[in-house]
Design a protein around this motif. Structure first.
Motif, mmCIF file in Angstrom:
data_model
loop_
_atom_site.group_PDB
_atom_site.id
_atom_site.type_symbol
_atom_site.label_atom_id
_atom_site.label_comp_id
_atom_site.label_asym_id
_atom_site.label_seq_id
_atom_site.Cartn_x
_atom_site.Cartn_y
_atom_site.Cartn_z
ATOM 1 N N GLY A 92 0.753 -1.299 -0.006
ATOM 2 C CA GLY A 92 -0.020 -0.027 0.040
ATOM 3 C C GLY A 92 0.873 1.283 0.103
ATOM 4 O O GLY A 92 0.549 2.266 -0.710
ATOM 5 N N TYR A 93 2.046 1.226 0.780
ATOM 6 C CA TYR A 93 2.874 2.160 0.580
ATOM 7 C C TYR A 93 3.545 2.476 -0.718
ATOM 8 O O TYR A 93 3.682 3.720 -1.135
ATOM 9 N N GLY A 94 3.720 1.256 -1.355
ATOM 10 C CA GLY A 94 4.350 1.525 -2.755
ATOM 11 C C GLY A 94 3.342 2.249 -3.479
ATOM 12 O O GLY A 94 3.537 2.910 -4.581
ATOM 13 N N ASP A 95 2.115 1.765 -3.495
ATOM 14 C CA ASP A 95 1.053 2.352 -4.428
ATOM 15 C C ASP A 95 0.839 3.876 -4.160
ATOM 16 O O ASP A 95 0.515 4.513 -5.013
ATOM 17 N N THR A 96 1.139 4.351 -2.995
ATOM 18 C CA THR A 96 1.239 5.766 -2.778
ATOM 19 C C THR A 96 2.459 6.255 -2.479
ATOM 20 O O THR A 96 2.603 7.291 -1.364
ATOM 21 N N ASP A 97 3.669 5.805 -2.960
ATOM 22 C CA ASP A 97 4.730 6.122 -2.465
ATOM 23 C C ASP A 97 5.105 7.533 -2.459
ATOM 24 O O ASP A 97 5.032 8.385 -3.568
ATOM 25 N N LEU A 98 5.881 8.012 -1.557
ATOM 26 C CA LEU A 98 6.462 9.477 -1.427
ATOM 27 C C LEU A 98 7.038 9.959 -2.420
ATOM 28 O O LEU A 98 6.798 10.927 -2.906
ATOM 29 N N VAL A 99 8.086 9.121 -3.107
ATOM 30 C CA VAL A 99 8.821 9.645 -4.164
ATOM 31 C C VAL A 99 8.171 9.889 -5.453
ATOM 32 O O VAL A 99 8.668 10.331 -6.405
ATOM 33 N N CYS A 100 6.867 9.044 -5.518
ATOM 34 C CA CYS A 100 6.021 9.306 -6.513
ATOM 35 C C CYS A 100 5.380 10.661 -6.809
ATOM 36 O O CYS A 100 4.905 11.035 -7.814
ATOM 37 N N TYR A 101 5.169 11.415 -5.679
ATOM 38 C CA TYR A 101 3.962 12.206 -5.630
ATOM 39 C C TYR A 101 5.053 13.695 -5.295
ATOM 40 O O TYR A 101 5.643 13.988 -4.479
ATOM 41 N N ARG A 102 4.878 14.592 -6.469
ATOM 42 C CA ARG A 102 5.684 15.669 -6.822
ATOM 43 C C ARG A 102 4.871 17.095 -6.326
ATOM 44 O O ARG A 102 3.815 17.038 -6.921
ATOM 45 N N SER A 103 5.279 17.914 -6.090
ATOM 46 C CA SER A 103 4.922 19.334 -5.770
ATOM 47 C C SER A 103 5.027 20.036 -7.223
ATOM 48 O O SER A 103 5.888 19.691 -8.189
ATOM 49 N N VAL A 104 3.937 20.783 -7.505
ATOM 50 C CA VAL A 104 3.978 21.552 -8.573
ATOM 51 C C VAL A 104 4.633 23.030 -8.494
ATOM 52 O O VAL A 104 5.021 23.707 -9.469
ATOM 53 N N SER A 105 4.845 23.267 -7.283
ATOM 54 C CA SER A 105 5.691 24.624 -7.111
ATOM 55 C C SER A 105 5.923 24.646 -5.737
ATOM 56 O O SER A 105 5.436 23.896 -4.679
#
Length: 235
Positions: A92-105
Motif C-alpha cells: 500500500g505504501y508503494g501504491d502511494t509512494d512518497l517519491v512518486c508524488y511531486r509538488s508543482v511549486s
C-alpha cells in the motif's frame, strides 16, 4: 502505585545452534517471546546481538535497552502471525509512494524532489524491474496493477524478520522504494532518511524549526538506523 519490574535471575547468557537456527539460553533455559514462543534466529550475528542485550542487563531488566530483542519479539509474535496483512500494508505504501508524488511549486522544491527522488525510481526500474509513475500534486492516482503485482511479489519473498526491519524503514520514511533502496544498499541509511524528509527539511529552512521538531527528527533517525542494522544482522 509502584510498577512491577522484572529482576535478573540468570548468570550466564549463551547461544546454541538448533538445526539451521540459533537459540538464546539464559543459564539452561531457552529464551522465549512474550507469547511463549521459543526464539530461533536465522543468523548467528543477530543471535549474538540479542544475547549481548540480555548479558548486559543489570539487576532489573530494562526493555528500553533491548531494541533488537524488541524487534525479534515483534517478528515472531506479530509479523509472523500476520504476514499477509503486513505485506498488504507495505505494498500500500508503494501504491502511494512518497517519491512518486511531486509538488508543482515552488520551483526550488520541485528541483530538489526531482534531483533526489528520480534516481530512486530509476534504480527500482533497473534493479527490481518495478516502474512506478510520477504524479504531480497530492491527489491519489493508482499505479499500474502490473507494477504493484511486482512489488507484492518482491515483498512476499521476505521472511518475517526481513519484513519487520523493512516495515520500520517504510513507516518512518513513508516510502517503500526508499526503504528497498536502503535495504539493498543502493543508498545509505542517512541518505535514505534525508531524502524521505526532504519536504519537511525544506519547510524548516524556509520558516525555521523548534526544539520539538528537531528532537522528533533525531529520534526517528535513530529508529531508522536501528531498523537498518537489524536487517544487516540478518545477512
Amino acid at each position: 502505585m509502584s510498577i512491577w519490574k522484572k529482576k535478573r535471575t540468570w548468570a550466564n547468557t549463551s547461544i546454541e545452534l538448533i538445526g539451521s537456527s540459533f537459540a538464546i539460553l539464559l543459564d539452561d533455559k531457552y529464551l522465549h517471546t512474550p507469547n511463549k514462543t521459543k526464539i530461533l534466529l536465522p543468523t548467528k550475528k543477530l543471535a549474538q546481538k540479542v544475547a549481548e542485550e540480555w548479558r548486559l542487563q543489570k539487576e532489573t531488566i530494562n526493555p528500553l535497552m533491548m531494541p533488537y530483542s524488541r524487534l525479534v519479539n515483534s517478528a515472531i509474535d506479530k509479523v509472523n502471525e500476520n504476514v499477509d496483512s503486513v505485506v498488504s500494508d507495505l505494498v500500500g505504501y508503494g501504491d502511494t509512494d512518497l517519491v512518486c508524488y511531486r509538488s508543482v511549486s515552488p520551483e526550488d522544491l520541485v528541483r530538489l524532489q526531482n534531483k533526489h527522488w528520480n534516481p530512486i525510481l530509476v534504480w527500482a526500474k533497473n534493479e527490481l524491474n518495478i516502474d512506478l509513475k510520477v504524479i504531480s500534486g497530492i491527489n491519489y492516482e493508482a499505479q499500474d496493477p502490473v507494477q504493484i503485482k511486482k512489488l507484492s511479489e518482491e515483498i512476499n519473498s521476505y521472511n518475517a524478520f526481513l519484513l519487520t526491519g523493512l516495515y520500520d524503514l517504510v513507516t518512518i520514511s513513508g516510502s517503500l522504494l526508499v526503504a528497498l533502496a536502503v535495504y539493498y544498499k543502493y543508498i545509505s541509511p542517512t541518505a535514505g532518511f534525508d531524502i524521505s524528509f526532504l519536504d519537511e527539511d525544506w519547510q524548516r529552512k524556509k520558516w525555521g524549526q523548534d526544539e520539538e521538531s528537531i528532537k522528533s527528527r533525531s529520534n526517528k533517525f535513530k529508529e531508522f538506523q536501528l531498523a537498518f542494522r537489524f536487517l544487516e544482522f540478518l545477512e
